[in-house]
Motif scaffolding. Structure first.
Motif, PDB file in Angstrom:
ATOM      1  N   LEU A 177      -7.568   6.024  -0.451  1.00 56.19           N
ATOM      2  CA  LEU A 177      -7.945   4.619  -0.550  1.00 56.19           C
ATOM      3  C   LEU A 177      -9.025   4.418  -1.599  1.00 56.19           C
ATOM      4  O   LEU A 177      -8.939   3.519  -2.451  1.00 56.19           O
ATOM      5  CB  LEU A 177      -8.448   4.114   0.803  1.00 56.19           C
ATOM      6  CG  LEU A 177      -7.427   3.941   1.923  1.00 56.19           C
ATOM      7  CD1 LEU A 177      -8.131   3.687   3.248  1.00 56.19           C
ATOM      8  CD2 LEU A 177      -6.452   2.817   1.617  1.00 56.19           C
ATOM      9  N   ARG A 178     -10.039   5.251  -1.547  1.00 52.43           N
ATOM     10  CA  ARG A 178     -11.217   5.086  -2.410  1.00 52.43           C
ATOM     11  C   ARG A 178     -10.895   5.306  -3.881  1.00 52.43           C
ATOM     12  O   ARG A 178     -11.382   4.577  -4.750  1.00 52.43           O
ATOM     13  CB  ARG A 178     -12.316   6.052  -1.964  1.00 52.43           C
ATOM     14  CG  ARG A 178     -13.639   5.883  -2.680  1.00 52.43           C
ATOM     15  CD  ARG A 178     -14.651   6.910  -2.199  1.00 52.43           C
ATOM     16  NE  ARG A 178     -14.227   8.260  -2.526  1.00 52.43           N
ATOM     17  CZ  ARG A 178     -14.401   8.821  -3.732  1.00 52.43           C
ATOM     18  NH1 ARG A 178     -14.990   8.144  -4.709  1.00 52.43           N
ATOM     19  NH2 ARG A 178     -14.006  10.062  -3.948  1.00 52.43           N
ATOM     20  N   THR A 179     -10.062   6.289  -4.180  1.00 52.70           N
ATOM     21  CA  THR A 179      -9.837   6.676  -5.575  1.00 52.70           C
ATOM     22  C   THR A 179      -8.568   6.100  -6.179  1.00 52.70           C
ATOM     23  O   THR A 179      -8.471   5.984  -7.408  1.00 52.70           O
ATOM     24  CB  THR A 179      -9.778   8.212  -5.698  1.00 52.70           C
ATOM     25  OG1 THR A 179      -8.693   8.717  -4.908  1.00 52.70           O
ATOM     26  CG2 THR A 179     -11.077   8.847  -5.224  1.00 52.70           C
ATOM     27  N   ARG A 180      -7.602   5.717  -5.361  1.00 51.48           N
ATOM     28  CA  ARG A 180      -6.328   5.290  -5.917  1.00 51.48           C
ATOM     29  C   ARG A 180      -5.918   3.889  -5.452  1.00 51.48           C
ATOM     30  O   ARG A 180      -5.797   2.967  -6.263  1.00 51.48           O
ATOM     31  CB  ARG A 180      -5.249   6.321  -5.558  1.00 51.48           C
ATOM     32  CG  ARG A 180      -5.525   7.700  -6.155  1.00 51.48           C
ATOM     33  CD  ARG A 180      -4.472   8.720  -5.747  1.00 51.48           C
ATOM     34  NE  ARG A 180      -3.143   8.345  -6.200  1.00 51.48           N
ATOM     35  CZ  ARG A 180      -2.032   9.025  -5.893  1.00 51.48           C
ATOM     36  NH1 ARG A 180      -2.112  10.121  -5.128  1.00 51.48           N
ATOM     37  NH2 ARG A 180      -0.861   8.630  -6.335  1.00 51.48           N
ATOM     38  N   ALA A 196     -15.379  -0.043   3.473  1.00 49.67           N
ATOM     39  CA  ALA A 196     -14.606   0.715   4.460  1.00 49.67           C
ATOM     40  C   ALA A 196     -15.558   1.334   5.470  1.00 49.67           C
ATOM     41  O   ALA A 196     -16.616   1.874   5.102  1.00 49.67           O
ATOM     42  CB  ALA A 196     -13.782   1.802   3.773  1.00 49.67           C
ATOM     43  N   PHE A 197     -15.172   1.288   6.745  1.00 50.84           N
ATOM     44  CA  PHE A 197     -16.008   1.785   7.831  1.00 50.84           C
ATOM     45  C   PHE A 197     -15.186   2.632   8.791  1.00 50.84           C
ATOM     46  O   PHE A 197     -13.973   2.463   8.923  1.00 50.84           O
ATOM     47  CB  PHE A 197     -16.628   0.611   8.603  1.00 50.84           C
ATOM     48  CG  PHE A 197     -17.617  -0.198   7.817  1.00 50.84           C
ATOM     49  CD1 PHE A 197     -18.959   0.123   7.829  1.00 50.84           C
ATOM     50  CD2 PHE A 197     -17.192  -1.268   7.046  1.00 50.84           C
ATOM     51  CE1 PHE A 197     -19.884  -0.617   7.095  1.00 50.84           C
ATOM     52  CE2 PHE A 197     -18.100  -2.012   6.309  1.00 50.84           C
ATOM     53  CZ  PHE A 197     -19.445  -1.689   6.337  1.00 50.84           C
ATOM     54  N   HIS A 237      -1.151 -10.800  -3.411  1.00 48.97           N
ATOM     55  CA  HIS A 237      -2.150  -9.741  -3.291  1.00 48.97           C
ATOM     56  C   HIS A 237      -2.278  -9.120  -1.905  1.00 48.97           C
ATOM     57  O   HIS A 237      -2.729  -7.971  -1.794  1.00 48.97           O
ATOM     58  CB  HIS A 237      -3.517 -10.283  -3.716  1.00 48.97           C
ATOM     59  CG  HIS A 237      -3.568 -10.723  -5.144  1.00 48.97           C
ATOM     60  ND1 HIS A 237      -3.546  -9.840  -6.199  1.00 48.97           N
ATOM     61  CD2 HIS A 237      -3.623 -11.964  -5.690  1.00 48.97           C
ATOM     62  CE1 HIS A 237      -3.602 -10.507  -7.338  1.00 48.97           C
ATOM     63  NE2 HIS A 237      -3.643 -11.800  -7.064  1.00 48.97           N
ATOM     64  N   PHE A 238      -1.922  -9.846  -0.841  1.00 48.71           N
ATOM     65  CA  PHE A 238      -2.261  -9.344   0.495  1.00 48.71           C
ATOM     66  C   PHE A 238      -1.101  -9.270   1.483  1.00 48.71           C
ATOM     67  O   PHE A 238      -1.240  -8.648   2.532  1.00 48.71           O
ATOM     68  CB  PHE A 238      -3.372 -10.214   1.095  1.00 48.71           C
ATOM     69  CG  PHE A 238      -4.621 -10.238   0.266  1.00 48.71           C
ATOM     70  CD1 PHE A 238      -5.448  -9.134   0.193  1.00 48.71           C
ATOM     71  CD2 PHE A 238      -4.946 -11.367  -0.473  1.00 48.71           C
ATOM     72  CE1 PHE A 238      -6.586  -9.146  -0.590  1.00 48.71           C
ATOM     73  CE2 PHE A 238      -6.087 -11.395  -1.257  1.00 48.71           C
ATOM     74  CZ  PHE A 238      -6.903 -10.272  -1.326  1.00 48.71           C
ATOM     75  N   ALA A 239       0.021  -9.868   1.167  1.00 49.46           N
ATOM     76  CA  ALA A 239       1.117  -9.931   2.138  1.00 49.46           C
ATOM     77  C   ALA A 239       1.804  -8.600   2.352  1.00 49.46           C
ATOM     78  O   ALA A 239       2.563  -8.437   3.314  1.00 49.46           O
ATOM     79  CB  ALA A 239       2.142 -10.982   1.703  1.00 49.46           C
ATOM     80  N   ASP A 240       1.557  -7.618   1.471  1.00 51.34           N
ATOM     81  CA  ASP A 240       2.242  -6.329   1.584  1.00 51.34           C
ATOM     82  C   ASP A 240       1.273  -5.152   1.588  1.00 51.34           C
ATOM     83  O   ASP A 240       1.601  -4.065   1.109  1.00 51.34           O
ATOM     84  CB  ASP A 240       3.242  -6.164   0.436  1.00 51.34           C
ATOM     85  CG  ASP A 240       2.556  -6.074  -0.928  1.00 51.34           C
ATOM     86  OD1 ASP A 240       1.391  -6.512  -1.033  1.00 51.34           O
ATOM     87  OD2 ASP A 240       3.183  -5.557  -1.866  1.00 51.34           O
ATOM     88  N   LEU A 241       0.098  -5.341   2.155  1.00 46.55           N
ATOM     89  CA  LEU A 241      -0.882  -4.253   2.152  1.00 46.55           C
ATOM     90  C   LEU A 241      -0.384  -3.025   2.911  1.00 46.55           C
ATOM     91  O   LEU A 241      -0.800  -1.903   2.637  1.00 46.55           O
ATOM     92  CB  LEU A 241      -2.207  -4.732   2.764  1.00 46.55           C
ATOM     93  CG  LEU A 241      -3.081  -5.640   1.897  1.00 46.55           C
ATOM     94  CD1 LEU A 241      -4.357  -6.014   2.655  1.00 46.55           C
ATOM     95  CD2 LEU A 241      -3.438  -4.973   0.578  1.00 46.55           C
ATOM     96  N   GLY A 242       0.484  -3.237   3.877  1.00 43.34           N
ATOM     97  CA  GLY A 242       0.973  -2.102   4.646  1.00 43.34           C
ATOM     98  C   GLY A 242       1.965  -1.225   3.907  1.00 43.34           C
ATOM     99  O   GLY A 242       2.152  -0.053   4.262  1.00 43.34           O
ATOM    100  N   ALA A 243       2.599  -1.767   2.875  1.00 34.94           N
ATOM    101  CA  ALA A 243       3.702  -1.056   2.229  1.00 34.94           C
ATOM    102  C   ALA A 243       3.241   0.216   1.531  1.00 34.94           C
ATOM    103  O   ALA A 243       3.849   1.283   1.690  1.00 34.94           O
ATOM    104  CB  ALA A 243       4.407  -1.981   1.239  1.00 34.94           C
ATOM    105  N   ASP A 244       2.154   0.126   0.743  1.00 30.77           N
ATOM    106  CA  ASP A 244       1.740   1.320   0.011  1.00 30.77           C
ATOM    107  C   ASP A 244       1.124   2.360   0.939  1.00 30.77           C
ATOM    108  O   ASP A 244       1.223   3.569   0.684  1.00 30.77           O
ATOM    109  CB  ASP A 244       0.796   0.983  -1.147  1.00 30.77           C
ATOM    110  CG  ASP A 244      -0.358   0.097  -0.760  1.00 30.77           C
ATOM    111  OD1 ASP A 244      -0.494  -0.225   0.442  1.00 30.77           O
ATOM    112  OD2 ASP A 244      -1.134  -0.294  -1.655  1.00 30.77           O
ATOM    113  N   VAL A 245       0.492   1.927   2.027  1.00 32.06           N
ATOM    114  CA  VAL A 245      -0.023   2.891   3.005  1.00 32.06           C
ATOM    115  C   VAL A 245       1.141   3.645   3.648  1.00 32.06           C
ATOM    116  O   VAL A 245       1.101   4.870   3.804  1.00 32.06           O
ATOM    117  CB  VAL A 245      -0.876   2.188   4.079  1.00 32.06           C
ATOM    118  CG1 VAL A 245      -1.312   3.177   5.153  1.00 32.06           C
ATOM    119  CG2 VAL A 245      -2.101   1.529   3.441  1.00 32.06           C
TER     120      VAL A 245
END
Length: 274
Positions: A177-180, A196-197, A237-245
């Protein structure tokens, strides 16, 4: 007793870094929306948070029904149903002062409860103290830092909760997450930064109405600070945040929830919650 304050001020960490956070998403019970909002803003936000030692910044956020309906995934491990939790409060705690703050917060909340200053018509959907893990900026050294984030007039916030399969996988997930992922996602987006926490367990003597934290050891909580309303550009920008994870194989997104800031001293947006 008051003389002890000068002695306490002379020792221990007192930097400005948000080493810890309290992130709490709450759902007022139906019919209690106005009363809950006034209690929290007029009393609890101050007496139950900002007046405590080592909390140095705070901000409240709200999700109207329109914003709630943008949330995903539908089957969330965090919010059941996924629309639950229309108010979000975020607080920064000075790095290295978590233990001292927790002793105070347990004590003051017991006192508030005893004095009848705890509102019962609400449900804690997602409440956890968390340790800071990383901050990623869109514009490098330009702009507000993470310690400014709760004071800067950001127009919106997106709460993202990601679960890894285990503690070792979480460390790998955080590094990815942090680097890519976050630098790529932030570029050209309305988000100026992401913090991030990692959640920490609540003490055994916590108040009974707050459930123990889930996902300790495997969960990451991300706060995206936006310079525009989250509805603007949501699909882009936000509707597909789960896809790359999911493609990474490092974890799964359990909640993506947009919010806008409340307007202190008013009941603005309360009529738009249902």
């Amino acid at each position: 007793m008051d003389a002890l304050y000068a002695d306490l001020a002379a020792v221990g960490p007192y930097g400005v870094h948000p080493g810890h956070a309290l992130i709490t998403m709450v759902e007022p019970h139906p019919g209690h929306e106005y009363a809950y909002n006034r209690w929290y803003e007029d009393d609890h936000y101050i007496a139950g948070a900002m007046a405590m030692p080592w909390i140095f910044a705070g901000r409240r956020w709200v999700a109207t029904r329109e914003l709630q309906l943008l949330r995903y995934p539908e089957r969330s491990a965090v919010a059941r149903p996924v629309t639950a939790g229309c108010y979000l409060s975020t607080y920064w705690v000075t790095e290295g002062r978590y233990d001292a703050h927790m002793k105070w917060t347990v004590g003051i909340n017991k006192r508030l409860h005893r004095d009848g200053r705890v509102y019962q018509g609400r449900t804690h959907v997602f409440t956890a103290f968390q340790d800071h893990a990383a901050t990623v900026y869109r514009d490098g050294a330009a702009g507000p830092r993470d310690f400014h984030a709760l004071d800067h007039p950001y127009a919106g916030l997106v709460l993202e909760v990601i679960d890894a399969d285990g503690p070792e996988q979480r460390a790998e997930l955080l590094e990815w997450l942090r680097t890519r992922r976050l630098p790529r996602r932030l570029a050209g987006s309305p988000a100026a930064m992401v913090t991030a926490f990692r959640p920490t367990p609540l003490p055994a003597d916590r108040m009974a109405y707050v459930k123990q934290v889930e996902g300790v050891g495997t969960r990451l909580t991300l706060l995206w600070f936006l310079q525009e309303d989250p509805r603007d550009g949501w699909a882009t920008h936000f509707a597909d945040l789960g896809a790359d994870v999911e493609r990474s194989g490092l974890g799964r997104v359990e909640l993506v929830a947009p919010f806008i800031p409340t307007v202190p001293g008013t009941d603005r947006y309360v009529a738009e919650l249902r």
